[in-house]
Design an enzyme around this catalytic site. Sequence first.
Site, PDB file in Angstrom:
ATOM      1  N   HIS A   1      -0.022  -2.899   6.033  1.00  0.00           N
ATOM      2  CA  HIS A   1       0.258  -3.683   7.203  1.00  0.00           C
ATOM      3  C   HIS A   1       1.376  -2.594   8.219  1.00  0.00           C
ATOM      4  O   HIS A   1       2.319  -2.018   7.358  1.00  0.00           O
ATOM      5  CB  HIS A   1       1.478  -4.683   6.923  1.00  0.00           C
ATOM      6  CG  HIS A   1       0.675  -5.908   6.347  1.00  0.00           C
ATOM      7  ND1 HIS A   1       0.768  -6.611   5.070  1.00  0.00           N
ATOM      8  CD2 HIS A   1      -0.405  -6.497   6.604  1.00  0.00           C
ATOM      9  CE1 HIS A   1       0.191  -7.721   4.876  1.00  0.00           C
ATOM     10  NE2 HIS A   1      -0.848  -7.387   5.796  1.00  0.00           N
TER      11      HIS A   1
ATOM     12  N   GLU B   1       5.246  -2.105   7.413  1.00  0.00           N
ATOM     13  CA  GLU B   1       5.662  -1.929   6.306  1.00  0.00           C
ATOM     14  C   GLU B   1       5.362  -0.479   5.641  1.00  0.00           C
ATOM     15  O   GLU B   1       4.470  -0.021   5.027  1.00  0.00           O
ATOM     16  CB  GLU B   1       4.880  -2.837   5.060  1.00  0.00           C
ATOM     17  CG  GLU B   1       5.163  -4.334   5.433  1.00  0.00           C
ATOM     18  CD  GLU B   1       4.128  -5.445   4.768  1.00  0.00           C
ATOM     19  OE1 GLU B   1       3.654  -4.996   3.786  1.00  0.00           O
ATOM     20  OE2 GLU B   1       4.238  -6.563   5.041  1.00  0.00           O
TER      21      GLU B   1
ATOM     22  N   ASN C   1      -5.107  -7.183   5.643  1.00  0.00           N
ATOM     23  CA  ASN C   1      -5.345  -7.919   4.420  1.00  0.00           C
ATOM     24  C   ASN C   1      -5.651  -9.313   4.458  1.00  0.00           C
ATOM     25  O   ASN C   1      -5.581 -10.161   3.649  1.00  0.00           O
ATOM     26  CB  ASN C   1      -3.901  -7.841   3.766  1.00  0.00           C
ATOM     27  CG  ASN C   1      -4.013  -7.982   2.492  1.00  0.00           C
ATOM     28  OD1 ASN C   1      -5.025  -7.660   1.534  1.00  0.00           O
ATOM     29  ND2 ASN C   1      -3.010  -8.885   1.680  1.00  0.00           N
TER      30      ASN C   1
ATOM     31  N   TYR D   1       1.462 -18.059  -2.035  1.00  0.00           N
ATOM     32  CA  TYR D   1       1.050 -18.593  -1.023  1.00  0.00           C
ATOM     33  C   TYR D   1      -0.446 -18.350  -1.023  1.00  0.00           C
ATOM     34  O   TYR D   1      -0.777 -17.104  -1.009  1.00  0.00           O
ATOM     35  CB  TYR D   1       1.912 -18.294   0.243  1.00  0.00           C
ATOM     36  CG  TYR D   1       1.805 -17.016   0.636  1.00  0.00           C
ATOM     37  CD1 TYR D   1       0.809 -16.532   1.526  1.00  0.00           C
ATOM     38  CD2 TYR D   1       2.580 -16.107  -0.048  1.00  0.00           C
ATOM     39  CE1 TYR D   1       0.856 -15.308   1.986  1.00  0.00           C
ATOM     40  CE2 TYR D   1       2.621 -14.660   0.356  1.00  0.00           C
ATOM     41  CZ  TYR D   1       1.940 -14.317   1.518  1.00  0.00           C
ATOM     42  OH  TYR D   1       1.768 -13.000   1.659  1.00  0.00           O
TER      43      TYR D   1
ATOM     44  N   GLU E   1       4.766  -5.648  -4.021  1.00  0.00           N
ATOM     45  CA  GLU E   1       5.810  -5.727  -2.878  1.00  0.00           C
ATOM     46  C   GLU E   1       7.069  -4.854  -3.671  1.00  0.00           C
ATOM     47  O   GLU E   1       7.589  -5.219  -4.444  1.00  0.00           O
ATOM     48  CB  GLU E   1       6.002  -7.153  -2.766  1.00  0.00           C
ATOM     49  CG  GLU E   1       4.884  -8.248  -2.433  1.00  0.00           C
ATOM     50  CD  GLU E   1       4.453  -7.960  -0.970  1.00  0.00           C
ATOM     51  OE1 GLU E   1       5.377  -7.381  -0.214  1.00  0.00           O
ATOM     52  OE2 GLU E   1       3.557  -8.510  -0.525  1.00  0.00           O
TER      53      GLU E   1
END
Length: 463
Positions: A123, A126, A184, A284, A306
């Site tokens: 991303h 990020e 993603n 999620y 993450e």
Amino acid sequence: MKLVFSILFLSVSFSTFLPLAIARGGLHNSNPPGLEYGPRTGSRRHLFEDDESETRVDVAQGYMTNTELERAIKAFGQKCSNISRVYSIGESVNGVPLWVIEISDKPGEEEPEPAFKYIGNVHGDEPVGRELLMLLANWICDNYLKDPLATSIVDGVHLHILPSMNPDGFLLRRRGNANNIDLNRDFPDQFFPVNDYVNERQPETRAIMKWLREIQFTASASLHGGALVANYPWDGTQDKRKNYFACPDDETFRFLASVYSGSHHNMSLSKEFEGGITNGASWYPIYGGMQDWNYIHAGCFELTLEISDNKWPIANETGVHGRIFSSDGGRPLPGFIVIKGINYTVQASRGIADYHRLLASGGRYEVTASAPGYKSKTTGIWLDKAGTNVDFVLDPNVNLRGIPLRSACECRWGTRSVIWDTHLEVYLLLIVIVGFLLFLCKRRTYSRLKQRQLAGPKRPVVV
């Protein structure tokens, strides 16, 4: 296995040694509005950026630009040509090459060794992963044949590092690529035909898929930002409901995620995720994710790591940083930085001689720079929260005839490489990534040795 536990012990020791510097701080307060994904219990993850919003400060200040990253990768290839190869797997929408660093004792050759890949900056907003992966590559290069961990990686693994999968998104400071597509969510999905049309997939996605058809990767990790957790398959469910959905190797994935999280000081203490790990669908559900596609279509065990609560950590948050030069020609000097009263030495990089010394803010420090063959220099600084920059120009020592005594090191490598003086969590993550890599390698090697022992001393058979 002893080597694996040594790595994990080193990681835990590092996090214990500097607990204050590793503390996260600023959770969910430093990103602009529009970054949260739906209602959640407990803390919420920063997922989607409001592309139309304008920020007063460039959040990428202090990070490598795409041009600087490309230069750093190519400089790395020259600096470590004996154990590395630089190649491109394709281009972004705007034509930016997707550069990969391969690290091995036999780069470019096929060997009966496990192949691993690390992907950063999936991303665009990020960027932590791209910086971290360059740190990892340079650490391995600088410590090969000096440190047993670095040597084991080079000799026993084929490592491929893609620092930035989404350079266009990074340039635009947004999540999606130049077409504003979330990469993603762009892979073929096992439950829904969301990406079945090959020609509609993004060039970055197609490059990854082609890459995995050419190389048989054993395992992988993609580095993301916005939370602190190790995420594992499956990422989606057939009914689109949010609940735990296990893949066939769920036990193995849980174990691998736990090894990583257990070595990470802050991740392991997560109050949102038990043990600092999560099944993707339980967190999620997403569809078209790279992690599930790797496992299904490429036989590659991938974790989504993450690694930073804040997507854009401030690059010069605290401490003193700068460069060390020689007054004789202005050459960069890979010297040393010492703070009076603190028994710890920081060395400047061997390429451009930049140093980054983390320090507690709000105090006065005496900083001394030194290098072999040069006179040391000391200066006093008052350190506020924003940190400060101090460059040193050192004079060479001279003999009785007034002739300069040259330093034995005339290193002249590379290009600019941004090394953070912000969160020491980055350096902890570097150690943890190495541990995760060695763990998988040693696990596969142990399995092979066990099979050979059971089979007995037989001559090799060619089929």
